[in-house]
Design an enzyme around this catalytic site. Sequence first.
Site, PDB file in Angstrom:
ATOM      1  N   GLY A   1       2.234   2.799  10.508  1.00  0.00           N
ATOM      2  CA  GLY A   1       2.993   2.826  10.885  1.00  0.00           C
ATOM      3  C   GLY A   1       4.021   4.070  12.147  1.00  0.00           C
TER       4      GLY A   1
ATOM      5  N   ASN B   1       0.841  -1.104  -0.425  1.00  0.00           N
ATOM      6  CA  ASN B   1      -0.252   0.073  -0.151  1.00  0.00           C
ATOM      7  C   ASN B   1       1.081   0.975  -0.191  1.00  0.00           C
ATOM      8  OD1 ASN B   1      -1.694   2.263   0.476  1.00  0.00           O
ATOM      9  ND2 ASN B   1      -2.160   1.322   2.516  1.00  0.00           N
TER      10      ASN B   1
ATOM     11  N   HIS C   1      -9.756   0.662   4.878  1.00  0.00           N
ATOM     12  CA  HIS C   1      -7.980   1.513   6.213  1.00  0.00           C
ATOM     13  C   HIS C   1      -8.403   1.989   6.900  1.00  0.00           C
ATOM     14  CE1 HIS C   1      -4.228   2.172   6.120  1.00  0.00           C
ATOM     15  NE2 HIS C   1      -3.944   1.565   5.527  1.00  0.00           N
TER      16      HIS C   1
ATOM     17  N   GLU D   1      -7.778   4.866   7.839  1.00  0.00           N
ATOM     18  CA  GLU D   1      -6.471   6.431   6.998  1.00  0.00           C
ATOM     19  C   GLU D   1      -8.062   6.871   6.924  1.00  0.00           C
ATOM     20  OE1 GLU D   1      -3.422   6.091   5.115  1.00  0.00           O
ATOM     21  OE2 GLU D   1      -2.433   4.885   7.512  1.00  0.00           O
TER      22      GLU D   1
ATOM     23  N   GLU E   1      -5.475  -5.066  10.631  1.00  0.00           N
ATOM     24  CA  GLU E   1      -4.336  -4.194  10.797  1.00  0.00           C
ATOM     25  C   GLU E   1      -4.381  -3.306  11.957  1.00  0.00           C
ATOM     26  OE1 GLU E   1      -2.513  -2.973   7.195  1.00  0.00           O
ATOM     27  OE2 GLU E   1      -4.206  -1.309   6.631  1.00  0.00           O
TER      28      GLU E   1
ATOM     29  N   SER F   1       3.284  -2.226  10.733  1.00  0.00           N
ATOM     30  CA  SER F   1       4.971  -1.946  10.321  1.00  0.00           C
ATOM     31  C   SER F   1       5.309  -3.044  10.044  1.00  0.00           C
ATOM     32  CB  SER F   1       5.285  -1.361  11.708  1.00  0.00           C
ATOM     33  OG  SER F   1       4.721  -0.780  12.518  1.00  0.00           O
TER      34      SER F   1
ATOM     35  N   LYS G   1       0.232   4.266  -0.214  1.00  0.00           N
ATOM     36  CA  LYS G   1      -0.546   5.588   0.245  1.00  0.00           C
ATOM     37  C   LYS G   1      -0.595   6.566  -0.829  1.00  0.00           C
ATOM     38  CE  LYS G   1      -0.628   3.249   4.790  1.00  0.00           C
ATOM     39  NZ  LYS G   1      -0.109   3.264   6.399  1.00  0.00           N
TER      40      LYS G   1
HETATM   41  P1  PGA Z   1       3.383   0.541   7.714  1.00  0.00           P
HETATM   42  O1  PGA Z   1       1.548   0.671   7.411  1.00  0.00           O
HETATM   43  O2  PGA Z   1       2.858  -1.138   7.145  1.00  0.00           O
HETATM   44  O3  PGA Z   1       3.579   1.670   6.912  1.00  0.00           O
HETATM   45  O4  PGA Z   1       2.488   0.234   9.459  1.00  0.00           O
HETATM   46  C1  PGA Z   1       0.372  -0.435   6.692  1.00  0.00           C
HETATM   47  C2  PGA Z   1      -0.733  -0.178   6.096  1.00  0.00           C
HETATM   48  O5  PGA Z   1      -1.459   1.217   6.506  1.00  0.00           O
HETATM   49  O6  PGA Z   1      -1.664  -0.724   4.900  1.00  0.00           O
END
Ligand code: PGA
Length: 323
Positions: free
Chosen positions: A239, A79, A163, A165, A233, A279, A81
């Site tokens: 993140g 992803n 997601h 976010e 997640e 992460s 983003k």
């Molecule tokens: P990250 O993000 O690996 O940077 O923690 C994962 C995601 O949001 O799918």
Amino acid sequence: MAMLSTSLSAAGSKSAATLYSPPNFSGLRRSSCPKLDNPSSNSLHLFDSRLRLPSLSARRPCRAVVAMAGTGKFFVGGNWKCNGTKESITKLVSDLNDAKLESDVDVVVAPPFVYIDQVKSSLTDRIEISAQNSWVSKGGAFTGEISVEQLKDIGAKWVILGHSERRHVIGEDDQFIGKKAAYALNEGLGVIACIGELLEDREAGKTFDVCFTQLKAYADAVPSWDNIVIAYEPVWAIGTGKVASPQQAQEVHAALRDWLKKNVSDEVASKTRIIYGGSVNGGNCAELAKEEDIDGFLVGGASLKGPEFATIVNAVTSKKVAA
Ligand code: PGA
């Protein structure tokens, strides 16, 4: 690597989900290999054929074999983003094209919308394209949105929905996300259906409540589970560098599979991939991949580096044999 150790069953709500304890499945589970250590045993047929046993002819002592609890292929999504430029994406695509990827993994990347065309025309067909969002119905007068029809037109095969976010920054709710998933599936896109609890949910012992509620919203809306990958997640792990421990992730994945078994069907529970995100990186993917109910990963930050993303894809090898 920091790990949160807060227990799922921390004090808090006394709901059924809080008291839930994942079942002991029989069948495709972690198995020691007494049969190989004991040549007189004739009970090898007890192993399910999907278990990946080390070669018998090699006659190596077998200490343990890790099988996938589900029947689906390992799945790794990147992803990207809201990251990248034409230049950085050219480099990333070139690194991905050069990478050696294990064959028995479905690999998908999700570039920002504006770069999908560039990626589609330069990336190896070995890797499929996902969008990071899609509109809830047919396109039209919806300023700033991208329709499922347009995504298909440009060659995308998947879309990431729900997601954290989009849930927590943009404010999408369970029902809206469920509708989006239903529309995308009905039109033939695969859906990477994200769910996950906030830190405060986990600390209040509500991890299962939150995840089951989010999962139910998909279940209530979707026409079928044929083309869905669930991405668990935990929001506190996205993140942040605070990856869930393999045990924390496995506990939730097993509970999600059990929820599917009880509320959808045995078949869906077994065939639906449940991937972990939050992460994941080249250093922690192998240990996570060994867990039976972790069928792959959704990777953010580490998917922006081609060689590291390839390492994560190839973590499937640690799933096959853990010895
Ligand atoms: P990250 O993000 O690996 O940077 O923690 C994962 C995601 O949001 O799918």
